[in-house]
Design an enzyme around this catalytic site. Structure first.
Site, mmCIF file in Angstrom:
data_model
loop_
_atom_site.group_PDB
_atom_site.id
_atom_site.type_symbol
_atom_site.label_atom_id
_atom_site.label_comp_id
_atom_site.label_asym_id
_atom_site.label_seq_id
_atom_site.Cartn_x
_atom_site.Cartn_y
_atom_site.Cartn_z
ATOM 1 N N GLU A 176 -31.620 29.041 -28.831
ATOM 2 C CA GLU A 176 -30.806 29.277 -27.638
ATOM 3 C C GLU A 176 -31.270 30.547 -26.928
ATOM 4 O O GLU A 176 -31.385 31.590 -27.583
ATOM 5 C CB GLU A 176 -29.330 29.415 -28.018
ATOM 6 C CG GLU A 176 -28.754 28.152 -28.601
ATOM 7 C CD GLU A 176 -27.311 28.319 -29.064
ATOM 8 O OE1 GLU A 176 -26.669 27.307 -29.346
ATOM 9 O OE2 GLU A 176 -26.835 29.478 -29.154
ATOM 10 N N HIS B 162 -23.548 26.313 -24.909
ATOM 11 C CA HIS B 162 -22.887 27.352 -25.711
ATOM 12 C C HIS B 162 -21.790 28.059 -24.908
ATOM 13 O O HIS B 162 -21.770 29.294 -24.783
ATOM 14 C CB HIS B 162 -23.895 28.368 -26.240
ATOM 15 C CG HIS B 162 -23.436 29.046 -27.499
ATOM 16 N ND1 HIS B 162 -24.266 29.360 -28.532
ATOM 17 C CD2 HIS B 162 -22.192 29.475 -27.892
ATOM 18 C CE1 HIS B 162 -23.586 29.948 -29.502
ATOM 19 N NE2 HIS B 162 -22.310 30.030 -29.133
ATOM 20 N N ALA C 7 -18.271 27.041 -25.298
ATOM 21 C CA ALA C 7 -16.931 26.771 -25.836
ATOM 22 C C ALA C 7 -16.070 28.029 -25.846
ATOM 23 O O ALA C 7 -14.849 27.968 -25.698
ATOM 24 C CB ALA C 7 -17.037 26.189 -27.243
ATOM 25 N N ARG D 211 -22.633 26.495 -34.924
ATOM 26 C CA ARG D 211 -24.002 27.013 -34.840
ATOM 27 C C ARG D 211 -24.980 25.839 -34.883
ATOM 28 O O ARG D 211 -24.805 24.894 -35.654
ATOM 29 C CB ARG D 211 -24.304 27.988 -35.986
ATOM 30 C CG ARG D 211 -23.627 29.345 -35.844
ATOM 31 C CD ARG D 211 -24.220 30.154 -34.691
ATOM 32 N NE ARG D 211 -23.638 31.477 -34.542
ATOM 33 C CZ ARG D 211 -22.599 31.755 -33.763
ATOM 34 N NH1 ARG D 211 -22.016 30.789 -33.070
ATOM 35 N NH2 ARG D 211 -22.147 32.991 -33.658
#
Length: 316
Positions: A262, A283, A285, A233
């Site tokens: 985000e 973001h 992954a 995060r």
């Protein structure tokens, strides 16, 4: 009356969902602005949210709401206290990214330790073509084998990261919780672990205790060639302190898949510069096809279980 299910941000999960076993009404929106959440959930019994906040005010305004299915592991966008007070079940996704997230973290480690961006820039600039020898040296390359990886967060993702690292010959340490009064067996005190690390990889949740877990003081403890990886995060890292550390050479590099805001529509200081030792991915992954399908399937299983009277993966 069939249960009404509303998916607030369907575009966050761009693949096919399994059919639910129980009969139901389904409504989905590509995304939902904060001002529209209560209206869209007005008659819903089940809300699905990946990142759309569901606040106490929304819960008060939605008397039919009985379940919130979080389409992610992180649930900091849901007011759990308000849900508990109303008897609303909240379920999240567990252990779905045990391949994808560690692989992404490993990719960032490899790219930074082996200076991928620096050498790509050099080749594009013609520096290899002008070299006097068969190879071109411009930045020191570090192997992962033999290096020390400090993992912050010893849950399923942290353990999966440790397994990949050990397979590559890395020495793995788990950091104790920051400011812990006692160090558990198998852990290293937090500050000491940072000083030992060649790479620090964050795999812990964001909460009041972990916000800005890595800030100026913590970055100062790290080796000047150490690398910080964050696939957890954005709020775990003080972004201003990280930028200062990178520019001053206090650490060797950073690989981030997450930012505090985000998407970063209002800009971000880390996106305003180009550094060969800073890699930022949007973001993703968790976004491998296999990994996403695991999430999507578990999401439907959580809703099926709730409708069958046997809720699973519950937070409250």
């Amino acid at each position: 009356m069939l249960p009404r299910i509303v998916f607030l941000d369907r575009d966050s999960l761009p693949l096919t969902l399994l059919p639910l076993k129980a009969k139901h009404q389904w409504q989905e929106y590509a995304n939902t602005a904060a001002a529209d959440v209560a209206g869209r959930l007005q008659n819903a019994e089940i809300a699905i949210s990946n990142k759309v906040p569901i606040t106490a005010a929304t819960i008060t305004a939605c008397p039919n709401l009985k379940m919130i299915a979080v389409a992610a592991t992180g649930y900091n966008q849901i007011d759990l206290a308000a849900c508990k007070a109303r008897g609303i079940r909240v379920c999240n996704i567990r252990d779905y990214a045990l391949s994808g997230v560690p692989e992404h973290a490993l990719m960032l480690m490899l790219a930074l330790r082996r200076q991928l961006l620096t050498y790509r820039i050099d080749v594009l600039a013609g520096k290899w073509q002008q070299a006097q020898s068969f190879c071109h040296f411009s930045a020191p390359i570090q192997d992962l084998a033999g290096s020390t990886l400090v993992i912050v967060g010893s849950g399923a993702l942290g353990q999966a990261m440790a397994g990949l690292a050990r397979a590559l010959g890395m020495h793995v340490l788990f950091a104790e919780r920051k400011n812990a009064s006692v160090t558990r067996e198998g852990y290293i005190p937090f500050n000491q672990a940072l000083g030992l690390a060649d790479i620090v990889s964050l795999h812990c949740p964001l909460n009041t205790e972990t916000r800005h877990l890595i800030a100026e003081a913590e970055l100062a403890l790290m080796k000047n060639d150490a690398v910080l990886i964050n696939t957890a995060r954005g709020g775990l890292v003080d972004e201003a302190a990280l930028l200062k550390a990178l520019q001053a050479g206090y650490i060797g590099g950073a690989g981030l898949d997450v930012l505090i805001e985000e998407p970063p529509r209002n800009g971000n200081i880390l996106l305003d510069i180009e550094l060969p030792n800073l890699i930022i991915t949007p973001h993703i992954a968790w976004a491998g096809r296999f990994t996403m399908q695991q999430l999507a399937d578990q999401l439907i299983h959580n809703i099926d279980a709730f409708l069958a009277g046997e809720p699973s993966n519950t937070l409250v």
